[in-house]
Design a protein around this motif. Sequence first.
Motif, PDB file in Angstrom:
ATOM      1  N   ALA A 256       4.360   2.995   3.279  1.00  0.00           N
ATOM      2  CA  ALA A 256       4.792   1.626   3.006  1.00  0.00           C
ATOM      3  C   ALA A 256       5.668   1.563   1.758  1.00  0.00           C
ATOM      4  CB  ALA A 256       3.580   0.708   2.865  1.00  0.00           C
ATOM      5  N   ALA A 257       5.301   2.313   0.732  1.00  0.00           N
ATOM      6  CA  ALA A 257       6.105   2.346  -0.498  1.00  0.00           C
ATOM      7  C   ALA A 257       7.436   3.055  -0.256  1.00  0.00           C
ATOM      8  CB  ALA A 257       5.323   3.034  -1.611  1.00  0.00           C
ATOM      9  N   ARG A 258       7.398   4.195   0.432  1.00  0.00           N
ATOM     10  CA  ARG A 258       8.620   4.973   0.690  1.00  0.00           C
ATOM     11  C   ARG A 258       9.618   4.185   1.515  1.00  0.00           C
ATOM     12  NH1 ARG A 258       8.665   8.180   5.134  1.00  0.00           N
ATOM     13  NH2 ARG A 258       6.441   8.581   4.934  1.00  0.00           N
ATOM     14  N   LEU A 259       9.120   3.409   2.493  1.00  0.00           N
ATOM     15  CA  LEU A 259      10.004   2.656   3.385  1.00  0.00           C
ATOM     16  C   LEU A 259      10.270   1.230   2.889  1.00  0.00           C
ATOM     17  CD1 LEU A 259       8.593   3.759   6.869  1.00  0.00           C
ATOM     18  CD2 LEU A 259      10.541   4.709   5.609  1.00  0.00           C
ATOM     19  N   HIS A 260       9.690   0.857   1.744  1.00  0.00           N
ATOM     20  CA  HIS A 260       9.896  -0.469   1.143  1.00  0.00           C
ATOM     21  C   HIS A 260       9.553  -1.592   2.125  1.00  0.00           C
ATOM     22  CE1 HIS A 260      11.854   1.650  -2.137  1.00  0.00           C
ATOM     23  NE2 HIS A 260      12.600   2.271  -1.233  1.00  0.00           N
ATOM     24  N   LEU A 261       8.350  -1.517   2.680  1.00  0.00           N
ATOM     25  CA  LEU A 261       7.936  -2.503   3.675  1.00  0.00           C
ATOM     26  C   LEU A 261       7.607  -3.846   3.020  1.00  0.00           C
ATOM     27  CD1 LEU A 261       5.648  -0.391   6.039  1.00  0.00           C
ATOM     28  CD2 LEU A 261       8.125  -0.779   6.154  1.00  0.00           C
ATOM     29  N   PRO A 262       8.097  -4.950   3.583  1.00  0.00           N
ATOM     30  CA  PRO A 262       7.785  -6.272   3.047  1.00  0.00           C
ATOM     31  C   PRO A 262       6.504  -6.858   3.628  1.00  0.00           C
ATOM     32  CG  PRO A 262       9.416  -6.488   4.773  1.00  0.00           C
ATOM     33  CD  PRO A 262       9.127  -5.008   4.631  1.00  0.00           C
ATOM     34  N   PHE A 263       5.798  -6.085   4.417  1.00  0.00           N
ATOM     35  CA  PHE A 263       4.550  -6.518   5.052  1.00  0.00           C
ATOM     36  C   PHE A 263       3.518  -5.417   4.897  1.00  0.00           C
ATOM     37  CE2 PHE A 263       7.460  -4.761   8.229  1.00  0.00           C
ATOM     38  CZ  PHE A 263       6.743  -3.668   8.666  1.00  0.00           C
ATOM     39  N   PRO A 264       2.231  -5.774   4.948  1.00  0.00           N
ATOM     40  CA  PRO A 264       1.191  -4.756   4.845  1.00  0.00           C
ATOM     41  C   PRO A 264       0.940  -4.047   6.183  1.00  0.00           C
ATOM     42  CG  PRO A 264       0.219  -6.959   4.776  1.00  0.00           C
ATOM     43  CD  PRO A 264       1.702  -7.130   4.898  1.00  0.00           C
ATOM     44  N   VAL A 265       0.335  -2.891   6.067  1.00  0.00           N
ATOM     45  CA  VAL A 265      -0.070  -2.113   7.236  1.00  0.00           C
ATOM     46  C   VAL A 265      -1.596  -2.073   7.247  1.00  0.00           C
ATOM     47  CG1 VAL A 265       0.090   0.103   8.426  1.00  0.00           C
ATOM     48  CG2 VAL A 265       2.047  -0.753   7.114  1.00  0.00           C
ATOM     49  N   LEU A 266      -2.178  -2.331   8.411  1.00  0.00           N
ATOM     50  CA  LEU A 266      -3.626  -2.336   8.596  1.00  0.00           C
ATOM     51  C   LEU A 266      -4.112  -0.939   8.979  1.00  0.00           C
ATOM     52  CD1 LEU A 266      -3.724  -5.495  10.896  1.00  0.00           C
ATOM     53  CD2 LEU A 266      -4.349  -5.441   8.469  1.00  0.00           C
ATOM     54  N   SER A 267      -5.221  -0.535   8.403  1.00  0.00           N
ATOM     55  CA  SER A 267      -5.822   0.746   8.765  1.00  0.00           C
ATOM     56  C   SER A 267      -7.058   0.518   9.625  1.00  0.00           C
ATOM     57  CB  SER A 267      -6.240   1.522   7.509  1.00  0.00           C
ATOM     58  OG  SER A 267      -6.981   2.676   7.889  1.00  0.00           O
ATOM     59  N   ASP A 268      -7.020   1.092  10.828  1.00  0.00           N
ATOM     60  CA  ASP A 268      -8.198   1.066  11.699  1.00  0.00           C
ATOM     61  C   ASP A 268      -8.748   2.490  11.809  1.00  0.00           C
ATOM     62  OD1 ASP A 268     -10.193   0.076  13.326  1.00  0.00           O
ATOM     63  OD2 ASP A 268      -8.959   0.011  15.126  1.00  0.00           O
ATOM     64  N   GLU A 269      -8.892   3.112  10.652  1.00  0.00           N
ATOM     65  CA  GLU A 269      -9.351   4.504  10.590  1.00  0.00           C
ATOM     66  C   GLU A 269     -10.712   4.689  11.252  1.00  0.00           C
ATOM     67  OE1 GLU A 269      -9.522   8.085   7.271  1.00  0.00           O
ATOM     68  OE2 GLU A 269      -9.674   6.007   6.589  1.00  0.00           O
ATOM     69  N   GLN A 270     -11.550   3.668  11.198  1.00  0.00           N
ATOM     70  CA  GLN A 270     -12.888   3.750  11.807  1.00  0.00           C
ATOM     71  C   GLN A 270     -12.879   3.328  13.278  1.00  0.00           C
ATOM     72  OE1 GLN A 270     -15.244   5.252  10.008  1.00  0.00           O
ATOM     73  NE2 GLN A 270     -13.633   5.401   8.453  1.00  0.00           N
TER      74      GLN A 270
END
Length: 191
Positions: free
Chosen positions: A119-133
């Motif tokens: 997200a930082a590298r691509l300069h995303l203006p929105f968050p990314v959700l983690s569904d790791e579980q």
Amino acid sequence: MNQNSLLDVDWTAIPAPIDDGAAAHLSGCTVPPVSLPTTDGQVVTLADLVGRTIVFAYPRTGQPGKIALVEDWDLIPGARGCTPQTCAFRDLFAELKAAGASQVFGLSTQSTAYQAEMAARLHLPFPVLSDEQLELTHALRLPVFEVAGLTLIRRLALIIDNGRITKVFYPVFPPDRNAGEVFAWLKANPA
């Protein structure tokens, strides 16, 4: 396979996914009350969000110059293209919001720490959700595939209106056009 460029992809050389019906049950579903961590340090429960939400799910983003998860990653239908899909949503973010999206999220089964780097590298203006579980993945019975001992979400996009799935884009190919398809749908279907 070394992935030098995550954005320059010849889609004619990548196998397209087929519609296997694995997402047919999603349209009209109520989103379950599952809370997921985000790359901006928040916890989001999609079921509780008011307004129109866009969630685009993808198997797994790579890192430039790093070895792919498996040697034949590009031969798995629908696996390649997570970064181009994400960048397309980034590039159309303002237009998506103007067309009625209250919020936009990426979604994968990768850890929040891994996603935060991307997200930082691509300069995303929105968050990314983690569904790791895999809580949301299992609760919604999202289409998945297994590779290298991991369960990964098949690429799709959801339009969610006040906790109910209104529109499903599945399968998604080529991935870099998905944001444009979602934008066109939003313009044709105002909330």
